[in-house]
Design an enzyme around this catalytic site. Structure first.
Site, short mmCIF file in Angstrom:
data_model
loop_
_atom_site.label_atom_id
_atom_site.label_comp_id
_atom_site.label_asym_id
_atom_site.label_seq_id
_atom_site.Cartn_x
_atom_site.Cartn_y
_atom_site.Cartn_z
N GLY A 254 0.80 -1.20 0.00
CA GLY A 254 0.00 0.00 0.00
C GLY A 254 0.84 1.26 0.00
O GLY A 254 0.59 2.19 -0.76
N ASN A 258 9.36 5.30 4.31
CA ASN A 258 10.73 5.79 4.23
C ASN A 258 10.87 7.17 4.86
O ASN A 258 10.06 8.06 4.59
CB ASN A 258 11.18 5.87 2.77
N GLU A 291 1.37 5.68 7.59
CA GLU A 291 2.77 5.88 7.19
C GLU A 291 3.40 7.07 7.91
O GLU A 291 4.57 7.03 8.28
CB GLU A 291 2.86 6.06 5.67
#
Length: 851
Positions: A254, A258, A291
């Site tokens: 998905g 990073n 994220e």
């Protein structure tokens, strides 16, 4: 060259790397088929290291040169990496390698997606970029120079010098190699900014291909909401000058967290009312939050080794669920999460792919990015919070961030923080991390002279490699209702620590009706003898929204079970309860939509199997269709009015209230279509100004084997939009009748727009094939053959996506002998494929080993 023979890696064998990586300097000279990567890495030997071997991972690399302190060396190179004699004092290691991004169809390491360079390094992709100790406990600062003709050159951290044909980046925060990222392409940005609570200005960008700029606004707002929420709820501020998101078409997962440069599957960030459904908007909001939250729970504090994957993923899934609950409806979010948990993770826990939240071994770590690690891992965080309380949870998290910032940690570190913050002994709770399987929690009750007693007994079935199970700590949330529906005891959190345990409630005027496992306080299967009358009572009166839905869900399953096993008509009392609820405008539309959502056919198959009944997929499908038709007829007088009342007027907005009304409206349209032959759905398709209503109309028509004209019109309208086309492919297969499913999917694999190299498109067809329960398990076995054919073909290109799709076969042992024989033949055919990847070999072997 294909993967080496699978080797099992064990948690107990963990050994720290024998060197400290003090700094990393990387230079990329980009070229589609011959990118050169020069690395200069400062190493310092650890004086106390038990393993002093200098081994660097490296795969599919062409070594050009290697140096130590500017002196050429000749390392010993294998397919897995290299070893070399090195000084026992600090030294600088330098290599130059050549890689082929354009030829990298596995989408791991540095690869190309429609002319754009991008990376995916989690879990072990960095070793396909350069030689490096590619393990999460090796953390260092990275400085990167990118030389290329592309308009935009991005990497982690803060920007440095840049000019014609180059850009430099420096990430001041130590990170493991799996968090490295590089993107280069002719992109455009959707810019914004954010001011942290401490006054730091942060530049924000979403980078997309030209033409996608109009689909970024919602994602940007979701990012800013996430940043604010993490400051307000967890006290976590962002720590770089810039935060970049890049949308990529070809991506196995998905999104990827990073540091400072999140890379997203384009389906998880691009949104517009015309091309995205309400579900897409909610999913995008949650994934962007997930994220971003990794910046602290995953990046600043990472996992020591990949066995600890649940440490970062379970905690971050829990955090993103909290976020969505705060942004939208907490009850609806909880119900939706449990539906997903039961549909994906309970099946995993009940089959050959069962494994602990923290596995003790693996052959290919990519195969453990599972519902157990993510969703069950999040359930463990939720249980921990319920056991210690909100205040203690917040104190423990503050201690976790303070104590372990900049470290690579373990589950032991995590639990020790809670022990130190609360004074509790969590050694028994740790069993949840170490033992697989879904506990069964049986309940009996006793009533005598105003005292009501609940007796709980827990047991967990054997799972592969773990025949014996220990009692676990279970937070069991219980409330009691009086005969008139009033709550006589508000929610109490009972803590179960024994195999069998009783709890007594005194001073009650009448025998109560128990509401057990409120908010689904523990991921268990509750077993209790009860009646449909009591379930209907809870559906009408329970103050806990989850248990109200649970009562309706149990009624739905019991009704269908009776239809399947006894040939009975749909239960009249249940139909009446549904009718009352649907007509009750005081109830949340999103909740009513969830109550109308039938149990999945796969869920019904597992329910039958749990009762010792071999499920017949066609019989389950027939019962599902019969019930839907009967419900439509029961509501016939009300459907037109209900449909009209829930039709959202005015400009589209993805807010929770509007989305809830559209969800209920779509359920009602599906029922109405069964009565009017699709007239209203056809009208809605023609007038819809948003994808939620357009797709609801199209799927309603397809479900009654109509809508061919609308399907062609949908294709003509959207054939240039790759994400909408994924929907179109998926709709054809999911809505197909069982005897047409395999043929429909096979024809779509021959379509000019089908590209198995693109994971989204492959999943749109093959994932939909597996989701069409009766079609996938049609007695002909045609779908089994079709999926196996495509998995064999894809494995040569993308082992990671192939291996994950193998899970479609994991429940094969619950079906009848003829189907088992058909599935086994395909599993054995896949296993016998020459040069099968390590990823797929492990998955097929585990599935075949099902007892």
């Amino acid at each position: 060259m294909r993967d080496a023979a699978p080797q099992t890696i064990y948690l107990k064998d963990y050994t720290p790397f024998g060197f400290v990586v003090e700094s990393v300097h990387l230079t990329f000279d980009l070229s589609p088929n011959a990118t050169r990567v020069t690395s200069r890495i400062a190493f310092r030997p650890k004086l106390d290291a038990t393993n002093k071997t200098f081994f660097l991972h490296g795969e599919q690399l062409k070594l050009i040169s290697a140096k130590i302190d500017d002196t050429d060396v000749s390392p010993e190179v294998t397919d897995q990496g290299l070893t070399c004699e090195v000084p026992d004092t600090p030294f600088v290691w330098e290599t130059e390698v050549e890689i082929d991004p354009a030829g990298n169809t596995a989408l791991e390491g540095l690869y190309m997606s429609n002319g754009m360079y991008c990376t995916q390094c989690e879990a072990e992709g960095f070793r396909k970029i350069t030689y490096y100790p590619d393990r999460p406990d090796v953390m260092s600062t990275f400085t990167v120079r990118i030389n290329g003709s592309e308009k935009v050159l991005l990497s982690n951290g803060n920007p440095g010098a840049s000019g014609e044909g180059f850009a430099e980046w420096h990430d001041p925060w130590p990170k493991p190699a799996y968090l490295f990222a590089l993107v280069a392409g002719d992109l455009v940005n959707h810019p914004d900014s954010f001011t942290t609570k401490s006054g730091k200005q942060v530049e924000l960008n979403i980078w997309v291909r030209p033409g996608d700029e109009g689909k970024c606004a919602f994602g940007m707002e979701a990012l800013k909401k996430s940043m604010t929420w993490d400051e307000d709820v967890y006290g976590r501020e962002y720590d770089l000058d810039i935060f970049n998101i890049v949308a990529v078409d070809d991506f196995n997962m998905g999104a990827m967290e990073n540091k400072g440069l999140n890379v997203f599957n384009s389906s998880c960030v691009l949104a517009s009312p015309e091309t995205s459904t309400d579900a897409n908007f909610e999913r995008i909001e949650a994934i962007i939050a997930h994220e971003y939250f990794h910046n602290w729970t995953g990046n600043r504090i990472t996992c020591r080794d990949w066995f600890q994957l649940c440490l970062k993923e379970g905690l971050t899934v829990f955090r993103d669920a909290q976020f969505t609950s705060d942004m939208r409806s907490a009850p609806v979010k909880r119900i939706s999460d449990v539906i997903d948990l039961r549909g994906r993770q309970f099946s995993e826990d009940n089959g050959p792919l069962a494994h602990p939240v923290r596995p003790a071994s693996f052959q290919e770590i990519n195969n453990f990015y599972t519902a157990t690690v993510y969703e069950k891992g999040a359930e463990l965080i939720g249980m921990l919070k319920r056991l210690v309380g909100d205040t203690a949870y917040a104190q423990a998290l503050d201690l976790y961030f303070d104590r372990h910032d900049g470290q690579a940690c373990t589950i032991e570190d995590w639990l020790k923080v809670f022990e130190d913050a609360t004074g509790r002994d969590l050694s028994q709770f740790k069993i949840w991390y170490e033992q697989a399987g879904t506990p069964r929690l049986s309940v009996t009750e006793d009533w005598e002279d105003g005292a009501y007693t609940l007796t709980f007994e827990q047991s967990t079935p054997p799972t592969p490699g773990q025949p014996e199970k220990d009692p676990r700590v279970l937070p069991v949330a219980v409330g009691l209702l009086g005969p008139n529906g009033d709550e006589v005891l508000p929610t109490q959190m009972l803590e179960m620590t024994q195999a069998k345990q009783s709890f007594r409630f005194d001073g009650l005027a009448a025998r109560p009706v128990p509401s057990i496992l409120r908010e689904f306080s523990a991921p268990v299967i509750l077993q209790r003898d009860t009646t449909n009358a009591e379930r209907a009572f809870l559906l009408a009166h329970d103050t806990d929204p989850f248990n109200r839905w649970e009562a309706g869900n149990a009624l739905a399953k019991d009704t269908r079970l009776s239809m399947i096993t006894n040939g009975t008509a749909p239960d009249a009392d249940y139909l009446d309860a549904l009718q009352k609820l649907v007509r009750d405008d005081s109830q949340d539309p999103a909740f009513r939509a969830l109550v109308l959502q039938p149990p999945s056919q796969s869920d019904m198959a597992q329910t039958l199997a749990d009762k010792g009944i071999t499920p017949d997929p066609q019989a389950i499908y027939d019962a599902t269709e019969t019930f839907a038709q009967t419900l439509a007829q029961t509501l016939a007088d009300s459907l037109p009015r209900l449909y009209a009342d829930t039709t959202v007027q005015g400009a589209y907005s993805p807010d929770a209230e509007s989305a809830g009304k559209r969800a209920l409206n779509a359920r009602l349209l599906g029922l109405l279509t069964r009565l009017d032959g699709g007239d209203q759905a056809a009208r809605q398709f023609e007038t819809a100004d948003n994808m939620t209503q357009q797709s609801a109309a199209l799927t309603s028509l397809l479900m009654i084997d109509k809508g061919s004209d609308q399907s062609r019109a949908f294709f003509e309208q959207w054939q240039q939009d790759r994400l909408v086309m994924d929907k179109w492919f998926s709709f054809q297969v999911i809505c197909a009748a069982p005897d047409k499913t395999a043929g429909t999917a096979a024809a779509l694999t021959e379509h000019a727009l089908f590209d198995m190299k693109n994971p989204n498109r492959f999943r749109a067809v093959m994932g939909a094939l597996a989701m069409n329960h009766a079609g996938f398990h049609h007695v002909s076995g045609a779908a089994y053959v079709l999926l196996a054919d495509n998995l064999i073909a894809l494995d040569k290109l993308n082992p990671q996506t192939t291996a994950r799709m193998c899970s479609a076969f994991q429940t094969w042992k619950r079906y009848d002998e003829p189907r088992q024989t058909l599935i086994r033949a395909q599993l054995e055919r896949i296993a016998a494929t020459p040069e099968l990847s390590r990823d797929t070999t492990e998955m097929i072997t585990r599935i075949l080993d099902a007892s």
